[in-house]
Design a protein around this motif. Structure first.
Motif, PDB file in Angstrom:
ATOM      1  N   ARG A   1      -2.756   3.693  -7.992  1.00  0.00           N
ATOM      2  CA  ARG A   1      -2.724   3.220  -8.900  1.00  0.00           C
ATOM      3  C   ARG A   1      -2.263   3.001  -9.700  1.00  0.00           C
ATOM      4  O   ARG A   1      -2.423   1.839 -10.470  1.00  0.00           O
ATOM      5  CB  ARG A   1      -4.762   4.157 -10.217  1.00  0.00           C
ATOM      6  CG  ARG A   1      -5.036   4.170  -8.846  1.00  0.00           C
ATOM      7  CD  ARG A   1      -6.192   5.001  -9.275  1.00  0.00           C
ATOM      8  NE  ARG A   1      -6.872   4.983 -10.880  1.00  0.00           N
ATOM      9  CZ  ARG A   1      -7.711   3.969 -10.756  1.00  0.00           C
ATOM     10  NH1 ARG A   1      -8.585   3.426  -9.512  1.00  0.00           N
ATOM     11  NH2 ARG A   1      -8.533   3.302 -11.996  1.00  0.00           N
TER      12      ARG A   1
ATOM     13  N   ALA B   1      -8.291  -3.547   5.281  1.00  0.00           N
ATOM     14  CA  ALA B   1      -9.374  -4.325   4.127  1.00  0.00           C
ATOM     15  C   ALA B   1      -8.367  -5.764   4.920  1.00  0.00           C
ATOM     16  O   ALA B   1      -9.098  -6.594   4.707  1.00  0.00           O
ATOM     17  CB  ALA B   1      -9.448  -4.353   2.969  1.00  0.00           C
TER      18      ALA B   1
ATOM     19  N   ARG C   1      -2.991  10.171  -5.143  1.00  0.00           N
ATOM     20  CA  ARG C   1      -3.603   7.933  -6.183  1.00  0.00           C
ATOM     21  C   ARG C   1      -3.361   8.166  -7.315  1.00  0.00           C
ATOM     22  O   ARG C   1      -3.789   6.511  -6.909  1.00  0.00           O
ATOM     23  CB  ARG C   1      -4.877   9.147  -5.887  1.00  0.00           C
ATOM     24  CG  ARG C   1      -5.968   8.888  -6.430  1.00  0.00           C
ATOM     25  CD  ARG C   1      -7.957   9.795  -7.050  1.00  0.00           C
ATOM     26  NE  ARG C   1      -8.046   9.066  -7.781  1.00  0.00           N
ATOM     27  CZ  ARG C   1      -8.096   9.409  -9.299  1.00  0.00           C
ATOM     28  NH1 ARG C   1      -7.450  10.302  -9.360  1.00  0.00           N
ATOM     29  NH2 ARG C   1      -8.264   9.132 -10.017  1.00  0.00           N
TER      30      ARG C   1
ATOM     31  N   ALA D   1     -11.284  -4.181   9.114  1.00  0.00           N
ATOM     32  CA  ALA D   1     -12.383  -3.612   8.100  1.00  0.00           C
ATOM     33  C   ALA D   1     -13.793  -3.339   8.803  1.00  0.00           C
ATOM     34  O   ALA D   1     -14.541  -1.593   8.617  1.00  0.00           O
ATOM     35  CB  ALA D   1     -11.802  -4.452   7.447  1.00  0.00           C
TER      36      ALA D   1
ATOM     37  N   ASP E   1     -11.544   5.192  -5.745  1.00  0.00           N
ATOM     38  CA  ASP E   1     -10.794   4.543  -6.905  1.00  0.00           C
ATOM     39  C   ASP E   1      -9.758   3.920  -5.869  1.00  0.00           C
ATOM     40  O   ASP E   1      -8.721   3.030  -6.826  1.00  0.00           O
ATOM     41  CB  ASP E   1     -10.311   5.153  -8.043  1.00  0.00           C
ATOM     42  CG  ASP E   1     -10.088   6.445  -7.747  1.00  0.00           C
ATOM     43  OD1 ASP E   1     -10.126   6.919  -7.329  1.00  0.00           O
ATOM     44  OD2 ASP E   1      -9.454   6.847  -8.794  1.00  0.00           O
ATOM     45  N   VAL E   2      -9.426   3.682  -5.050  1.00  0.00           N
ATOM     46  CA  VAL E   2      -8.550   2.889  -4.220  1.00  0.00           C
ATOM     47  C   VAL E   2      -8.632   2.287  -3.309  1.00  0.00           C
ATOM     48  O   VAL E   2      -9.427   2.730  -2.071  1.00  0.00           O
ATOM     49  CB  VAL E   2      -7.029   4.242  -3.830  1.00  0.00           C
ATOM     50  CG1 VAL E   2      -5.908   3.254  -2.852  1.00  0.00           C
ATOM     51  CG2 VAL E   2      -6.947   4.618  -5.076  1.00  0.00           C
ATOM     52  N   SER E   3      -8.540   1.061  -2.661  1.00  0.00           N
ATOM     53  CA  SER E   3      -9.218   0.299  -1.867  1.00  0.00           C
ATOM     54  C   SER E   3      -8.543   0.178  -0.749  1.00  0.00           C
ATOM     55  O   SER E   3      -7.490   0.253  -0.482  1.00  0.00           O
ATOM     56  CB  SER E   3      -8.809  -1.942  -2.812  1.00  0.00           C
ATOM     57  OG  SER E   3      -9.551  -1.506  -4.062  1.00  0.00           O
ATOM     58  N   PRO E   4      -8.972   0.310   0.284  1.00  0.00           N
ATOM     59  CA  PRO E   4      -8.348   0.763   1.617  1.00  0.00           C
ATOM     60  C   PRO E   4      -7.667  -0.468   1.875  1.00  0.00           C
ATOM     61  O   PRO E   4      -7.497  -1.709   2.432  1.00  0.00           O
ATOM     62  CB  PRO E   4      -9.594   0.987   2.444  1.00  0.00           C
ATOM     63  CG  PRO E   4     -10.433   0.471   1.604  1.00  0.00           C
ATOM     64  CD  PRO E   4     -10.086   0.214   0.955  1.00  0.00           C
TER      65      PRO E   4
ATOM     66  N   ALA F   1       0.479  -0.916  -0.016  1.00  0.00           N
ATOM     67  CA  ALA F   1      -0.216  -0.016   0.010  1.00  0.00           C
ATOM     68  C   ALA F   1       0.553   1.057  -0.335  1.00  0.00           C
ATOM     69  O   ALA F   1       1.634   1.161   0.037  1.00  0.00           O
ATOM     70  CB  ALA F   1      -1.240  -0.138   0.986  1.00  0.00           C
TER      71      ALA F   1
ATOM     72  N   LEU G   1      -2.709  -0.545  -3.017  1.00  0.00           N
ATOM     73  CA  LEU G   1      -3.836   0.209  -2.335  1.00  0.00           C
ATOM     74  C   LEU G   1      -3.424   1.074  -0.865  1.00  0.00           C
ATOM     75  O   LEU G   1      -2.296   1.679  -0.722  1.00  0.00           O
ATOM     76  CB  LEU G   1      -4.072  -1.098  -0.649  1.00  0.00           C
ATOM     77  CG  LEU G   1      -4.115  -3.078  -0.897  1.00  0.00           C
ATOM     78  CD1 LEU G   1      -4.474  -3.955   0.668  1.00  0.00           C
ATOM     79  CD2 LEU G   1      -5.635  -2.799  -1.607  1.00  0.00           C
TER      80      LEU G   1
END
Ligand code: AMP
Ligand code: MN
Ligand code: MN
Ligand code: MN
Length: 286
Positions: free
Chosen positions: A237, A274, A233, A280, A268-271, A216, A242
């Protein structure tokens, strides 16, 4: 509305101003539900923070901020969700702690030549038994009246190109990321825009981090601006990483890095949380 997650904070176990339990209490008071304590090159505060988190009812994620060397530069990699007693992590932390001690002696030597004697003892006092860092030298320089504020100490003595700037030999980027992963954690490239890298160097560093197994990148940092936000960001991507969010809280007087005052990650960025057991659910609204 502030996001109830903050995965980058410091305590008196490294160069923060508040004890671990006080960091947790401040986080709880500011509405944080998922917190990571990420002291530089140590996990010493995690036991105290864990006990405080249980009392406050917030979820504490095990953390540290590892200094790593990449292309002869220092980068910071936050480790999250590892087993704090795992041998791989313990070895990396010990190597960096030893380098901090060696480096402190070299910094003191250069300060001495710049006319400031006895700074090693002063920095050790400021570190109060913890691993000595440049912030401890900076506070000592403030205390003895050599500069007005810590930022001035970096500008005049400790920062890049200044008289007491010294090269550092931390664990490599690859070894640091491996140590976090082998200890069951996820590695986060901390504050990617705060190293003074060119855009292309920053992309190269992020690519090297991802290739090493990094998971990440921090996409929301304390004190960042809209331009930083879109650049980080884009890094996440482009490299399939992440996103993490962290204030880099050190000191209640540094208002721009207050704990728990962060925006959510871009949609549009997964945390990263998770991937962190229990985090989560705790982060979810409601
Ligand atoms: P070290 O890991 O010992 O090299 O110290 C790095 C720490 O010094 C960072 O985490 C910050 O807390 C602090 N720091 C670095 N640069 C500055 C600066 N220009 N002004 C204030 N604090 C700084
Ligand atoms: Mn720091
Ligand atoms: Mn950092
Ligand atoms: Mn930090």
């Amino acid at each position: 509305m502030h996001y109830p997650v903050d995965l980058h904070t410091h305590s008196t176990c490294s160069d923060g101003r508040l004890a671990p339990a006080a960091v947790v209490a401040r986080a709880a008071a500011n509405g944080v539900r998922v917190l990571a304590l990420t002291d530089h090159d140590t996990v010493d505060g995690l036991a105290e923070a864990g006990a405080a988190a249980r009392a406050e009812g917030l979820t504490l994620v095990a953390g540290t901020e590892l200094s790593v060397t990449w292309a002869r530069r220092t980068l910071h990699v936050v480790g999250l969700g590892f087993d704090p007693g795992a041998p791989a992590l313990t070895r990396a932390l010990a190597a960096n702690a030893a380098e901090r001690e060696r480096r402190a002696e070299r910094i003191a030597h250069h300060l001495d030549r710049a006319g400031i004697s006895g700074a090693l003892d002063g920095a050790r006092d400021e570190a109060d038994g913890g691993v000595p860092g440049r912030m401890h030298f900076a506070r000592h320089l403030v205390a003895r009246g050599a500069v007005r504020r810590p930022a001035d100490a970096f500008r005049r003595y400790l920062g890049r190109g200044r008289p007491a700037a010294v090269g550092s030999h931390w664990v490599s980027l690859e070894a640091g990321v491996a140590a976090i992963r082998d200890s069951g954690g996820v590695a986060v490239f901390a504050h990617p825009l705060r190293y003074g890298l060119t855009r292309s160097q920053c992309r190269q560093a992020t690519a090297a981090f991802a290739a090493a197994g990094g998971g990440a990148v921090e996409v929301v940092c304390g004190g960042d601006g809209p331009g930083d936000r879109s650049a980080s960001r884009a890094l996440a991507r482009a490299h399939g990483l992440l996103g993490s969010v962290g204030s880099d809280f050190h000191d209640p007087d540094f208002r721009w890095r207050e704990i728990g005052r962060l925006d959510p990650p871009p949609v549009d960025v997964s945390p990263v949380w998770a991937m962190l057991p229990g985090a989560a659910e705790a982060a979810a609204p409601g």
